[in-house]
Design an enzyme around this catalytic site. Structure first.
Site, PDB file in Angstrom:
ATOM      1  N   SER A   1      11.597  -8.790   7.973  1.00 28.53           N
ATOM      2  CA  SER A   1      10.541  -8.988   8.960  1.00 28.53           C
ATOM      3  C   SER A   1      10.683 -10.327   9.655  1.00 28.53           C
ATOM      4  O   SER A   1      11.180 -11.304   9.069  1.00 28.53           O
ATOM      5  CB  SER A   1       9.183  -8.920   8.253  1.00 28.53           C
ATOM      6  OG  SER A   1       8.145  -9.370   9.090  1.00 28.53           O
TER       7      SER A   1
ATOM      8  N   TYR B   1       3.279 -11.648   2.076  1.00 25.26           N
ATOM      9  CA  TYR B   1       4.115 -10.601   2.667  1.00 25.26           C
ATOM     10  C   TYR B   1       5.464 -11.175   3.099  1.00 25.26           C
ATOM     11  O   TYR B   1       6.524 -10.635   2.783  1.00 25.26           O
ATOM     12  CB  TYR B   1       3.399  -9.971   3.864  1.00 25.26           C
ATOM     13  CG  TYR B   1       4.271  -9.030   4.662  1.00 25.26           C
ATOM     14  CD1 TYR B   1       4.664  -7.802   4.145  1.00 25.26           C
ATOM     15  CD2 TYR B   1       4.706  -9.380   5.946  1.00 25.26           C
ATOM     16  CE1 TYR B   1       5.471  -6.942   4.877  1.00 25.26           C
ATOM     17  CE2 TYR B   1       5.501  -8.524   6.687  1.00 25.26           C
ATOM     18  CZ  TYR B   1       5.886  -7.307   6.149  1.00 25.26           C
ATOM     19  OH  TYR B   1       6.695  -6.463   6.878  1.00 25.26           O
TER      20      TYR B   1
END
Length: 334
Positions: A135, A160
């Site tokens: 990501s 995350y």
């Protein structure tokens, strides 16, 4: 470098009922590949949307669906024993920056333990290429732009992001120790039809159409490298059959982003124009875990595959809004 698909062995796609997993599975099925789709169908967002994606995939006779969780090692071992995939695409993960602040444990179970189980299976079943979703969040709040895969990413600002950086380190270790070819894909704000309802473009569309107020964080002073789903899928397709070669370890990272950050307010204005309604706006401070900007350097993608995402935000949003109206109004979704 693009090669033809080997249709003799199934391709394993984890997170097949998810946004990117659905689109990738559909594209590969259309090309004649056998796809084993794996998903736990969790309720992080509307399960009915995931089930509707699956119903489309089940129309292809070369699609096999297995419900299971990456954190369940016995299930993963059986999956690899039964289907012996040579190519694995890991798109299963607990997504969401803000949700990771509220529910951190699930991120460790899914994104760390689950990824470890997958790496172990790839090791023991001689997988020829593991692609996995990373990501843009790994870049944190760095000021240097555009973000390059050679930049230091040791300062994540959400759990995350930390799990995604951990995936990259784990993959590198397994590539080094066991010569498993791995490629990490750092996605930048992916949007499009059948997308995730927790994403801003999705919730903004829903609220504007319903005359509800949208929340705009950091008073709209944020930039995102919005990347249309078709560009993401083309990028994955290009890389799928090209495992890292000629390097020790056989490990590679790529950014997949539009290489053109848009200001959040410009994004809202474009959405208002497409929908034909002005949004009711509430301006708020930036939220914990959010980054100020994302901006992808895709020079490696261009060098290795002569490819870069190029769908404009206006075209991509128009396609999304058209899908949204058809899905939720013409098919009487609630």
């Amino acid at each position: 470098m693009k090669k033809e698909l080997n249709l003799d062995r199934p391709i394993l796609i984890t997170g097949a009922a998810g946004f990117i997993g659905f689109h990738l599975s559909k594209k590969l099925l259309e090309r004649g590949a056998t796809v084993v789709g794996f998903d736990n169908l969790n309720d992080y967002y509307d399960v009915n949307l995931k089930l509707d994606r699956l119903e489309i995939l089940k129309n292809y006779e070369n699609f096999i669906f297995i419900k299971g969780d990456l954190a369940d090692n016995e299930t993963i071992v059986k999956l690899f024993t039964d289907y012996r995939p040579e190519i694995v695409v890991n798109l299963a993960a607990q997504a969401g920056v803000r949700y990771s602040i509220e529910n951190p444990k699930i991120y460790i179970e899914s994104n760390i333990t689950g990824f470890f189980n997958l790496l172990e299976a790839c090791r023991h079943y001689s997988v020829k290429h593991l692609l996995y979703a990373s990501s843009s969040s790994v870049y944190g709040n760095q000021e240097k732009t555009p973000f390059s895969v050679t930049d230091n990413v040791d300062n994540p600002i959400s759990l995350y992001a930390a799990t995604k950086k951990s995936n990259e380190l784990m993959a590198h270790t397994y590539s080094h120790l066991y010569n498993i070819p791995t490629t990490g894909l750092r996605f930048f704000t992916v949007y499009g039809p059948y997308g995730r309802p927790d994403m801003a473009y999705f919730s903004f569309t829903k609220k504007i159409l319903a005359d509800e107020t949208i929340k705009i964080f950091n008073n709209g002073d944020m930039y995102r490298d919005f990347t249309y789903i078709d560009d993401i899928i083309q990028g994955i397709e290009n890389i799928l059959l090209c495992p890292p070669e000629g390097s020790k370890p056989p490990y590679k990272l790529y950014n997949i982003g539009n290489n053109k950050p848009e200001k959040l307010m410009h994004f809202v204005e474009a959405l208002e124009k497409i929908i034909g309604k002005e949004a009711h706006k509430e301006f708020l401070p930036i939220q914990p875990g959010d980054v100020y900007q994302t901006y992808a350097d895709v020079s490696d993608l261009m060098t290795d595959f002569d490819f870069k995402p190029n769908t404009t935000m206006e075209i991509g949003l128009q396609k999304f809004v058209d899908w949204y109206k058809n899905y939720y109004f013409n098919t009487k979704k609630t």
